[in-house]
Design a protein around this motif. Structure first.
Motif, PDB file in Angstrom:
ATOM      1  N   SER A   1     -17.279 -14.299  -1.171  1.00 20.64           N
ATOM      2  CA  SER A   1     -16.672 -15.454  -0.441  1.00 20.64           C
ATOM      3  C   SER A   1     -15.704 -16.435  -1.216  1.00 20.64           C
ATOM      4  O   SER A   1     -15.860 -16.180  -2.383  1.00 20.64           O
ATOM      5  CB  SER A   1     -17.845 -16.567   0.075  1.00 20.64           C
ATOM      6  N   SER A   2     -14.700 -16.802  -0.572  1.00 18.62           N
ATOM      7  CA  SER A   2     -13.636 -17.319  -1.436  1.00 18.62           C
ATOM      8  C   SER A   2     -14.115 -18.810  -1.693  1.00 18.62           C
ATOM      9  O   SER A   2     -13.160 -19.480  -2.603  1.00 18.62           O
ATOM     10  CB  SER A   2     -12.492 -17.522  -0.463  1.00 18.62           C
TER      11      SER A   2
ATOM     12  N   ASN B   1      -0.609 -15.153   4.826  1.00 17.49           N
ATOM     13  CA  ASN B   1      -1.191 -16.334   3.806  1.00 17.49           C
ATOM     14  C   ASN B   1      -2.650 -16.387   4.234  1.00 17.49           C
ATOM     15  O   ASN B   1      -2.928 -16.631   5.162  1.00 17.49           O
ATOM     16  CB  ASN B   1      -0.485 -17.709   4.265  1.00 17.49           C
ATOM     17  N   LEU B   2      -3.462 -15.962   3.089  1.00 16.40           N
ATOM     18  CA  LEU B   2      -4.902 -15.846   3.270  1.00 16.40           C
ATOM     19  C   LEU B   2      -5.366 -17.176   2.590  1.00 16.40           C
ATOM     20  O   LEU B   2      -5.298 -17.493   1.534  1.00 16.40           O
ATOM     21  CB  LEU B   2      -5.388 -14.861   2.566  1.00 16.40           C
ATOM     22  N   TYR B   3      -6.273 -17.879   3.610  1.00 14.91           N
ATOM     23  CA  TYR B   3      -6.889 -19.305   3.186  1.00 14.91           C
ATOM     24  C   TYR B   3      -8.204 -18.982   2.665  1.00 14.91           C
ATOM     25  O   TYR B   3      -8.816 -19.777   1.671  1.00 14.91           O
ATOM     26  CB  TYR B   3      -6.746 -20.239   4.218  1.00 14.91           C
ATOM     27  N   CYS B   4      -9.157 -18.303   3.343  1.00 15.36           N
ATOM     28  CA  CYS B   4     -10.203 -17.979   2.773  1.00 15.36           C
ATOM     29  C   CYS B   4     -11.096 -16.656   3.614  1.00 15.36           C
ATOM     30  O   CYS B   4     -10.482 -16.192   4.534  1.00 15.36           O
ATOM     31  CB  CYS B   4     -11.308 -19.410   3.210  1.00 15.36           C
ATOM     32  N   TYR B   5     -12.024 -16.133   3.137  1.00 16.82           N
ATOM     33  CA  TYR B   5     -12.813 -15.193   3.430  1.00 16.82           C
ATOM     34  C   TYR B   5     -14.154 -15.124   3.128  1.00 16.82           C
ATOM     35  O   TYR B   5     -14.558 -15.953   2.236  1.00 16.82           O
ATOM     36  CB  TYR B   5     -12.361 -13.770   2.988  1.00 16.82           C
TER      37      TYR B   5
ATOM     38  N   PHE C   1     -17.313  -9.641   8.906  1.00 17.03           N
ATOM     39  CA  PHE C   1     -16.551 -10.571   8.018  1.00 17.03           C
ATOM     40  C   PHE C   1     -15.474 -11.273   8.713  1.00 17.03           C
ATOM     41  O   PHE C   1     -15.452 -11.416  10.206  1.00 17.03           O
ATOM     42  CB  PHE C   1     -15.608  -9.779   7.150  1.00 17.03           C
ATOM     43  N   HIS C   2     -15.165 -12.584   8.170  1.00 21.14           N
ATOM     44  CA  HIS C   2     -14.484 -13.647   8.738  1.00 21.14           C
ATOM     45  C   HIS C   2     -13.157 -13.798   7.416  1.00 21.14           C
ATOM     46  O   HIS C   2     -13.353 -13.647   6.431  1.00 21.14           O
ATOM     47  CB  HIS C   2     -15.327 -14.872   8.473  1.00 21.14           C
ATOM     48  N   LEU C   3     -12.154 -13.948   8.302  1.00 21.61           N
ATOM     49  CA  LEU C   3     -10.753 -14.474   7.347  1.00 21.61           C
ATOM     50  C   LEU C   3     -10.150 -15.639   8.349  1.00 21.61           C
ATOM     51  O   LEU C   3     -10.154 -15.809   9.435  1.00 21.61           O
ATOM     52  CB  LEU C   3      -9.890 -13.341   7.531  1.00 21.61           C
ATOM     53  N   LEU C   4      -9.456 -16.347   7.265  1.00 29.24           N
ATOM     54  CA  LEU C   4      -8.810 -17.440   7.964  1.00 29.24           C
ATOM     55  C   LEU C   4      -7.447 -17.188   7.268  1.00 29.24           C
ATOM     56  O   LEU C   4      -7.341 -17.278   6.155  1.00 29.24           O
ATOM     57  CB  LEU C   4      -9.358 -19.007   7.538  1.00 29.24           C
ATOM     58  N   LEU C   5      -6.241 -17.032   8.036  1.00 34.46           N
ATOM     59  CA  LEU C   5      -5.069 -16.560   7.792  1.00 34.46           C
ATOM     60  C   LEU C   5      -3.837 -17.075   8.556  1.00 34.46           C
ATOM     61  O   LEU C   5      -4.081 -17.225   9.707  1.00 34.46           O
ATOM     62  CB  LEU C   5      -5.279 -14.960   7.548  1.00 34.46           C
TER      63      LEU C   5
END
Length: 324
Positions: A148-149, A50-54, A61-65
Motif C-alpha cells: 500500500s502507498s 499522476n498516481l496518488y495512492c494504491y 487492486f485500487h488506484l487513485l490517479l
C-alpha cells in the motif's frame, strides 16, 4: 454486457479498481506484487499519469490517479494487458485474468482527493478476516501492510518514487513531519469511526459535489444511450438545491415548513430527493430530521397514494417535468 460509463478529459481524477476473474487471486506471491508495482511505475511515467495512492489486495487492486492528458483508457489497456501477460507466462495459463473491464469512478479533486485516499488506504482492514480484530490490531496491521502507498504517507523513508504525496498531504499541513502525523491520525480516526463513501457515488460512476455532477452531466453525457445504464442514472440526477426549489414552488411552502410536515408533502420531498436527486435514504433522513426507516416507509406510502390520487400524480408529474 452493458458498457461502463467512461468519461475522459485532461486533468480528470479517478478511483480505479480491477478484480480477478471469478474473484480469484491476481497475485500469488510477493514476486507478482513487485512486478505489478514495477509495471505501474513504468506506466505512470510513460503515460504521464499522476498516481496518488494504491492498495494491492489478493484478488483486486485500487488506484487513485489523475490523467493530465485525458488518457485513462489507453493507460489501463496497456497496464492490464502487460500484467496479464506476465501472470499468464509465469503460471503457464491463458485467457482473462480480470473480471471484465476495469471500474473507474470519476472524482471531483477539490472535494474528495484527500478523503478518497484515506478510504482506499483502509482496504486492508476492510476484510472478513479483519472485521473482528481490535482497533489497535487494525491500526498496527495498516501501519505494517507492505503493499500500500500508505507507508510513504506516514514515513518519509518509505516513499515510492512514482507516488505524488504532496497534493494529498496539503490538506494536512504539507509534506512535513506534522503533515504525516495528522494524516495518520485521520486514518486512525477512520478505523475507529468508519469511513464509507460508496453511497455518495452517483450512478456508480461519479463522486463529487452537486455542481460537479451537474457539470459532468451537461458537458460529457450523451442525451440517450441504451448501452450505458449509468448515463441514464446520472442524466436524471438533479442537484438537491434544484429539487428543493421546484418542490417548494409547486407546493407553496418553504423547505423548513415541508420538513415539519408529517404527511403527503414531506413524503413527496423524500420521494423526489431519492428518485431524482440520487440521495440515499440515510442522506434524506439527515436533511429532513428523521431516520432511514421513516424515509423508506414514507416513500412506500406515497407510491400507494399516487396510484389512487390523480391530483397527487399530476403534481409529481409536474415536478418531474420541471426537473427533466
Amino acid at each position: 454486457m452493458a458498457r461502463p460509463l467512461r468519461i475522459q478529459y485532461e486533468g480528470a481524477l479517478y478511483h480505479v479498481t480491477c478484480r480477478g476473474n471469478e474473484r480469484k487471486a491476481i497475485f500469488r506471491d510477493d514476486h507478482d506484487r513487485n512486478v505489478f508495482l514495477e509495471l505501474l511505475s513504468d506506466g505512470v511515467k510513460t503515460y504521464n499519469i499522476n498516481l496518488y495512492c494504491y492498495v494491492l489486495m489478493d484478488n483486486h487492486f485500487h488506484l487513485l490517479l489523475e490523467t493530465p492528458l485525458g488518457n485513462l483508457g489507453e493507460f489501463m489497456r496497456w497496464f492490464n494487458i502487460t500484467y496479464t501477460s506476465h501472470y499468464n507466462r509465469r503460471y503457464k495459463r491463458s485467457g482473462h485474468l480480470y473480471q471484465g473491464r476495469y471500474k473507474s469512478i470519476l472524482v471531483e479533486k477539490a472535494s474528495y482527493l484527500h478523503v478518497l485516499s484515506r478510504y482506499i488506504h483502509l482496504n486492508p482492514v476492510r476484510t472478513r478476516q479483519k472485521e473482528k480484530a481490535s482497533l489497535s490490531e487494525k491500526k498496527r496491521y495498516l501501519r505494517n501492510y507492505p503493499w500500500s502507498s500508505l507507508l510513504g504517507y506516514i514515513d518519509d523513508t518509505k516513499r515510492g518514487a512514482c507516488i505524488d504525496y504532496a497534493q494529498v498531504l496539503e490538506a494536512y499541513g504539507g509534506e512535513t513531519r506534522e503533515g504525516r502525523r495528522l494524516y495518520w491520525e485521520a486514518i486512525c480516526n477512520d478505523v475507529s469511526t468508519g469511513l464509507d463513501i460508496k453511497e455518495e457515488v452517483v450512478g456508480g460512476s461519479i463522486l463529487g459535489s452537486d455542481s460537479f455532477i451537474k457539470w459532468v452531466r451537461d458537458r460529457f453525457l450523451p442525451a440517450k444511450s441504451r448501452e450505458i445504464p449509468a448515463v441514464k442514472r446520472v442524466r436524471k440526477y438533479s442537484t438537491k438545491e434544484e429539487i428543493i426549489k421546484v418542490l417548494c414552488k409547486e407546493v407553496g411552502k418553504s423547505f423548513d415548513e415541508i420538513k415539519r410536515e408529517r404527511g403527503m408533502i414531506r413524503q413527496m420531498a423524500m420521494d423526489v430527493l431519492y428518485r431524482l436527486g440520487g440521495l440515499t435514504g440515510t442522506e434524506i433522513g439527515e436533511m429532513i430530521g428523521v431516520d432511514y426507516s421513516t424515509v423508506s416507509q414514507g416513500r412506500k406510502r406515497l407510491r400507494e397514494k399516487r396510484k389512487r390520487d390523480k391530483h397527487l400524480s399530476a403534481l409529481l408529474g409536474k415536478i418531474e417535468a420541471d426537473l427533466s
